[in-house]
Design a protein around this motif. Structure first.
Motif, mmCIF file in Angstrom:
data_model
loop_
_atom_site.group_PDB
_atom_site.id
_atom_site.type_symbol
_atom_site.label_atom_id
_atom_site.label_comp_id
_atom_site.label_asym_id
_atom_site.label_seq_id
_atom_site.Cartn_x
_atom_site.Cartn_y
_atom_site.Cartn_z
ATOM 1 N N PRO A 191 0.811 -1.223 0.000
ATOM 2 C CA PRO A 191 0.000 0.000 0.000
ATOM 3 C C PRO A 191 0.841 1.269 0.000
ATOM 4 O O PRO A 191 0.488 2.235 -0.680
ATOM 5 C CB PRO A 191 -0.844 -0.100 1.276
ATOM 6 C CG PRO A 191 -0.477 -1.367 1.949
ATOM 7 C CD PRO A 191 0.400 -2.156 1.044
ATOM 8 N N TRP A 192 1.949 1.270 0.704
ATOM 9 C CA TRP A 192 2.794 2.467 0.690
ATOM 10 C C TRP A 192 3.329 2.746 -0.717
ATOM 11 O O TRP A 192 3.437 3.890 -1.140
ATOM 12 C CB TRP A 192 3.972 2.305 1.668
ATOM 13 C CG TRP A 192 3.581 2.476 3.110
ATOM 14 C CD1 TRP A 192 2.479 3.134 3.586
ATOM 15 C CD2 TRP A 192 4.293 2.002 4.261
ATOM 16 N NE1 TRP A 192 2.468 3.087 4.961
ATOM 17 C CE2 TRP A 192 3.567 2.403 5.407
ATOM 18 C CE3 TRP A 192 5.463 1.271 4.435
ATOM 19 C CZ2 TRP A 192 3.978 2.113 6.704
ATOM 20 C CZ3 TRP A 192 5.880 0.979 5.726
ATOM 21 C CH2 TRP A 192 5.146 1.390 6.845
ATOM 22 N N ALA A 193 3.670 1.661 -1.430
ATOM 23 C CA ALA A 193 4.154 1.841 -2.807
ATOM 24 C C ALA A 193 3.052 2.461 -3.668
ATOM 25 O O ALA A 193 3.307 3.338 -4.495
ATOM 26 C CB ALA A 193 4.602 0.499 -3.386
ATOM 27 N N GLU A 194 1.802 2.014 -3.445
ATOM 28 C CA GLU A 194 0.673 2.594 -4.204
ATOM 29 C C GLU A 194 0.509 4.070 -3.858
ATOM 30 O O GLU A 194 0.194 4.885 -4.715
ATOM 31 C CB GLU A 194 -0.628 1.840 -3.883
ATOM 32 C CG GLU A 194 -0.595 0.365 -4.242
ATOM 33 C CD GLU A 194 -1.375 0.046 -5.511
ATOM 34 O OE1 GLU A 194 -2.063 0.937 -6.014
ATOM 35 O OE2 GLU A 194 -1.264 -1.102 -5.976
ATOM 36 N N HIS A 195 0.711 4.395 -2.560
ATOM 37 C CA HIS A 195 0.594 5.808 -2.167
ATOM 38 C C HIS A 195 1.627 6.644 -2.918
ATOM 39 O O HIS A 195 1.323 7.709 -3.452
ATOM 40 C CB HIS A 195 0.825 5.984 -0.651
ATOM 41 C CG HIS A 195 -0.157 5.251 0.211
ATOM 42 N ND1 HIS A 195 -0.013 5.152 1.574
ATOM 43 C CD2 HIS A 195 -1.281 4.575 -0.088
ATOM 44 C CE1 HIS A 195 -1.018 4.442 2.069
ATOM 45 N NE2 HIS A 195 -1.792 4.079 1.076
#
Ligand SMILES: Cc1cc2nc3c(=O)[nH]c(=O)nc-3n(C[C@H](O)[C@H](O)[C@H](O)COP(=O)(O)O)c2cc1C
Length: 271
Positions: A191-195
């Protein structure tokens, strides 16, 4: 197995959007949002910073930059009608894209976002690939011919009418080692990568608008992942996240519903 399930769920979602379900009529097929569903976009209420001295104290410089940032954020809108004229040389687009890659943050500085920029004939080719992909879905009976002719095809041709497309990818090879090293955050790295990927999208959407382009954000992945990877020799493990289409601005932005700011922002300790 889990990732295959995820991929096919995502593919299904993409096809569902393509059918023009009520929640996503502006998306894969999209016509304009009916005016009955939209309200006038209230201009952002901004504090005036102009009362400060125009001479260059650090505070004045900061306020002026803030003002410009707010202005840029306010000007970024979804523009569907795009043309092939560019307000700047291609080198300015390259400069902006490189600035995104260099200055947008990522969790633990993982830097897993990858950008592919397609201009001119390369852009046209991308949208021809999209059209061919959808023709395949029509031939397979997944999408009704009439829907394709009346809605999908005009929309895809509208994208092709633009000047360029930026493809946003994630390279999972740069996430795995962090998941191992920081096991406590294992499930959060994706999820952090998507952010971080979304931050690149927002930076470039706003930046392209500031250069004088119009732009809109699309999600034809995963339908087009394979032919796109083949055509531009993109590593097959890179995950396509979104497509930002830009071109000369051929229409005014539509009206936009704004929910009340007070419902969405809480400030404590303000003096
Ligand atoms: C994460 C995200 C995904 C979006 N996906 C799509 C999309 O697939 N197709 C589309 O036409 N617009 C898409 N949009 C555009 C939104 O519908 C649009 O930003 C929103 O309605 C607000 O309008 P504005 O961009 O003019 O401010 C997306 C926007 C965001 C932030």
């Amino acid at each position: 197995m889990a990732s295959r399930t995820l991929r096919s769920a995502s593919k299904l979602h993409s096809i569902c959007r393509s059918f023009g379900s009520t929640t996503c009529t502006r998306y894969a097929f999209a016509g304009p949002t009916p005016s009955s569903q939209i309200k006038r976009h209230l201009p952002l209420q901004r504090r005036s910073f102009s009362s400060s001295s125009p001479t260059s104290s650090p505070a004045a410089t900061t306020m002026s930059t803030t003002d410009a940032l707010i202005q840029a954020a306010q000007s970024r809108r979804t523009i569907y009608k795009l043309g092939k004229n560019s307000p700047v040389p291609d080198s300015k687009i390259e400069e902006l894209v490189n600035a995104a890659i260099l200055h947008v943050p990522s969790s633990f500085n993982t830097q897993s976002t990858r950008l592919v920029v397609l201009l001119h004939e390369e852009h046209d080719q991308l949208w021809d690939i999209n059209i061919e992909t959808f023709k395949g879905l029509v031939a397979a009976g997944t999408i009704p011919e009439q829907l394709f002719q009346n809605q999908t095809l005009p929309k895809l041709q509208g994208m092709k009418a633009g000047y360029g497309t930026i493809l946003f990818y994630e390279d999972p090879a740069h996430i795995g080692p962090f998941q191992e090293k920081f096991a406590i955050y294992k499930d959060l790295f994706e999820p952090w990568a998507e952010h971080s990927n979304a931050m690149h999208q927002y930076f470039l959407w706003t930046g392209l608008q500031s250069l004088g382009f119009g732009a809109n954000l699309q999600h034809y992945n995963p339908l087009i992942d394979t032919p796109v990877a083949q055509n531009w020799n993109i590593p097959t493990d890179w995950r396509l996240i979104s497509q930002l289409i830009f071109g000369s601005n051929e229409e005014a932005a539509g009206e936009k519903v704004q929910k009340p700011v007070e419902e969405r922002v809480k400030i404590f300790g303000k003096q």
